[in-house]
Design an enzyme around this catalytic site. Sequence first.
Site, PDB file in Angstrom:
ATOM      1  N   GLY A 131       0.811  -1.213   0.000  1.00  0.00           N
ATOM      2  CA  GLY A 131       0.000   0.000   0.000  1.00  0.00           C
ATOM      3  C   GLY A 131       0.843   1.261   0.000  1.00  0.00           C
ATOM      4  O   GLY A 131       0.595   2.193  -0.765  1.00  0.00           O
ATOM      5  N   ASP A 147       5.350  -9.366   6.670  1.00  0.00           N
ATOM      6  CA  ASP A 147       4.783 -10.482   5.908  1.00  0.00           C
ATOM      7  C   ASP A 147       5.805 -11.206   5.034  1.00  0.00           C
ATOM      8  O   ASP A 147       5.616 -12.356   4.691  1.00  0.00           O
ATOM      9  CB  ASP A 147       3.633  -9.994   5.023  1.00  0.00           C
ATOM     10  CG  ASP A 147       2.515  -9.374   5.834  1.00  0.00           C
ATOM     11  OD1 ASP A 147       2.342  -9.771   6.998  1.00  0.00           O
ATOM     12  OD2 ASP A 147       1.831  -8.485   5.304  1.00  0.00           O
TER      13      ASP A 147
END
Length: 170
Positions: free
Chosen positions: A86, A132
């Site tokens: 993002g 992640d």
Amino acid sequence: AVRATVRMAIFKGCKVYGIREGYNGLINGWIDEYGWSDVSAIMQKGGTILGTARCMEFMTWDGKLKAACNLVKRQIHNLVVIGGDGSLTGANIFHEEWEKLTAELKEQGEVTEEELLAVKHLNIVGMVGSIDNDFCGTDMTIGTDSALHRILEAVDCITSTASSHQRSFI
């Protein structure tokens, strides 16, 4: 990453700013000048000293106009963006729209021609900072190393406690 970026920029003679709370801070003008000592004693900290926030307003044209205005007013034309998909996607879009954003700011009288001359081009460097570890083209992201280090520290503490009680912990 923040410490290394700040210190290398200072070493190279650049004026360095930290933007608190990511794009939210860019829109709201939470931009502080950083010096060598501002990033001292942060190596052991996880996350970021700058803070982070999701910012839906940055996805709007008005939000990006406010962000661009804050950069132009401070004569900032180089950004290092540390984040995941993002943040880096947002940075790329902001870069692509920079010329239109600054032209509109000039047209609205928010910035002067002189202010725009120094920030004609917006340069962005992106660093993948995510726990992640799922970003294509990277072996290990900045956040993954920090997260795994914290997990190992916690497991080591639990293991020594279990050992002193002569039992296993799950």
